[in-house]
Design a protein around this motif. Structure first.
Motif, mmCIF file in Angstrom:
data_model
loop_
_atom_site.group_PDB
_atom_site.id
_atom_site.type_symbol
_atom_site.label_atom_id
_atom_site.label_comp_id
_atom_site.label_asym_id
_atom_site.label_seq_id
_atom_site.Cartn_x
_atom_site.Cartn_y
_atom_site.Cartn_z
ATOM 1 N N GLY A 64 0.820 -1.207 0.000
ATOM 2 C CA GLY A 64 0.000 0.000 0.000
ATOM 3 C C GLY A 64 0.851 1.252 0.000
ATOM 4 N N PHE A 65 1.963 1.203 0.732
ATOM 5 C CA PHE A 65 2.890 2.337 0.764
ATOM 6 C C PHE A 65 3.476 2.598 -0.621
ATOM 7 C CE2 PHE A 65 7.306 3.814 1.264
ATOM 8 C CZ PHE A 65 7.088 5.013 1.938
ATOM 9 N N VAL A 66 3.876 1.519 -1.308
ATOM 10 C CA VAL A 66 4.429 1.656 -2.657
ATOM 11 C C VAL A 66 3.372 2.201 -3.617
ATOM 12 C CG1 VAL A 66 5.370 0.391 -4.632
ATOM 13 C CG2 VAL A 66 6.147 -0.146 -2.311
ATOM 14 N N SER B 240 6.504 2.149 12.553
ATOM 15 C CA SER B 240 7.678 2.222 11.688
ATOM 16 C C SER B 240 7.360 2.959 10.391
ATOM 17 C CB SER B 240 8.185 0.800 11.379
ATOM 18 O OG SER B 240 9.354 0.844 10.584
ATOM 19 N N PHE B 241 6.218 2.648 9.785
ATOM 20 C CA PHE B 241 5.835 3.338 8.552
ATOM 21 C C PHE B 241 5.557 4.815 8.810
ATOM 22 C CE2 PHE B 241 5.175 -0.769 6.470
ATOM 23 C CZ PHE B 241 5.605 -0.470 5.191
ATOM 24 N N ALA B 242 4.969 5.121 9.953
ATOM 25 C CA ALA B 242 4.673 6.521 10.283
ATOM 26 C C ALA B 242 5.961 7.330 10.393
ATOM 27 C CB ALA B 242 3.883 6.593 11.588
ATOM 28 N N VAL B 243 6.990 6.744 11.014
ATOM 29 C CA VAL B 243 8.279 7.423 11.132
ATOM 30 C C VAL B 243 8.860 7.713 9.748
ATOM 31 C CG1 VAL B 243 10.672 7.181 11.908
ATOM 32 C CG2 VAL B 243 8.790 6.485 13.407
ATOM 33 N N ASP B 244 8.814 6.728 8.857
ATOM 34 C CA ASP B 244 9.370 6.909 7.515
ATOM 35 C C ASP B 244 8.566 7.921 6.702
ATOM 36 O OD1 ASP B 244 11.424 5.149 7.960
ATOM 37 O OD2 ASP B 244 10.392 3.426 7.084
ATOM 38 N N ILE B 245 7.252 7.867 6.817
ATOM 39 C CA ILE B 245 6.405 8.800 6.064
ATOM 40 C C ILE B 245 6.645 10.234 6.527
ATOM 41 C CG2 ILE B 245 4.013 9.525 5.684
ATOM 42 C CD1 ILE B 245 3.261 6.544 5.695
ATOM 43 N N LEU B 246 6.734 10.439 7.830
ATOM 44 C CA LEU B 246 7.005 11.787 8.351
ATOM 45 C C LEU B 246 8.373 12.284 7.883
ATOM 46 C CD1 LEU B 246 5.617 11.535 12.004
ATOM 47 C CD2 LEU B 246 4.673 12.849 10.094
ATOM 48 N N PHE B 247 9.350 11.402 7.850
ATOM 49 C CA PHE B 247 10.678 11.785 7.365
ATOM 50 C C PHE B 247 10.613 12.256 5.915
ATOM 51 C CE2 PHE B 247 14.476 10.641 4.962
ATOM 52 C CZ PHE B 247 15.462 11.303 5.660
ATOM 53 N N LEU B 248 9.893 11.501 5.080
ATOM 54 C CA LEU B 248 9.804 11.861 3.666
ATOM 55 C C LEU B 248 9.026 13.152 3.459
ATOM 56 C CD1 LEU B 248 9.100 8.306 2.160
ATOM 57 C CD2 LEU B 248 11.218 9.621 1.997
#
Length: 270
Positions: free
Chosen positions: A196-198, A255-263
């Motif tokens: 879903g992220f991709v 984990s996905f939330a951390v990566d999404i916020l970073f991006l």
């Protein structure tokens, strides 16, 4: 007016052209050698996995649909590997990618077992075998990285290959957990979240940015596989299996939330 070879110097021009042609030919031979090496490796694994699938189908209540599922899923995975092979920067396919391809074979066997074994929930030995195969695949997860470093064959290609195998394994295990009623259908989110992220990145390009290496990301991936293995153990039933699945999903969401916020915090390129 001097011709182009005369202005460059006849010998220099011929020498430059010859050197360029030789370099191009060398690169062509290198890529061809890599392709042949990869085809030989993947073909051997494909045939070996097919033989194992046949033997398993003779000893367990699994039909030809099991063998077909194994071969088709593995053929698709290996076809994608060959398609992405031009991104591999080394002369050989490498020991690390061999291990990852072997793990892909184990994933194909796991996938076929989950979708074809109608009485999986009622057969403890099948579940224990399934868990054992998955744990073996998980134990090999660090071997390919070690081999890549040991033989100086690290690459983005190999890292992506390894990540895709892990993602597919998690999806298969979450499907097994749902089919066995170890948790509600929401457990599929564990396996579908990465895809879903991709997919979201296709319509929201900011999510396609490059993420820095992260131990947290690797740890959460291992925890997902370990948690799903625990869920599949025969004596782990609801509400305990549900609680384990919920904890695994929570860690994944974090984990996905951390990566999404970073991006999202990265500056927009103009």
């Amino acid at each position: 007016m001097a011709s182009e070879p005369e202005r460059l110097g006849g010998d220099d021009f011929v020498g430059s052209w010859s050197a360029g042609s030789a370099d191009l030919a060398a690169r062509h031979l290198q890529r061809r050698g890599l392709l042949n090496d990869a085809l030989a490796t993947l073909s051997g694994l494909f045939v070996g996995t097919g033989i194992v699938a046949l033997l398993v189908s003779f000893h367990l209540p699994l039909g030809w649909d099991f063998v077909a599922s194994v071969t088709l899923s593995l053929a698709l995975m290996f076809a994608l590997v060959i398609y992405a092979l031009p991104a591999h920067p080394h002369r050989r396919f490498g020991y690390a990618n061999l291990v990852t391809a072997f793990r892909a074979s184990l994933v194909s066997l796991t996938f076929a077992t989950v979708i074809c074994f109608e009485s999986l929930a009622a057969t403890d030995i099948a579940l224990w075998t399934l868990v054992g195969v998955v744990l073996f695949a998980l134990a090999l997860d660090g071997v390919d990285g070690y081999l890549a470093r040991r033989y100086s064959q690290e690459s983005d290609f190999g890292a992506r290959f390894d990540m895709e195998v892990d993602a597919l394994l998690i999806l298969v295990l979450s499907l097994a957990a749902a089919l066995l009623d170890k948790a509600g259908l929401w457990v599929l989110l564990i396996g579908l979240m990465r895809y879903g992220f991709v997919a979201t990145g296709w319509v929201w390009p900011r999510l396609n940015g490059e993420l820095p290496p992260s131990f947290r990301r690797k740890l959460v991936c291992v925890l997902q596989i370990a948690a799903l293995c625990i869920i599949l153990v025969p004596f782990v039933t609801p509400p305990y299996s549900t609680a384990v699945a919920a904890a695994a999903l929570s860690a994944l969401v974090y984990s996905f939330a951390v990566d999404i916020l970073f991006l999202l915090r990265q500056p927009v390129e103009t």
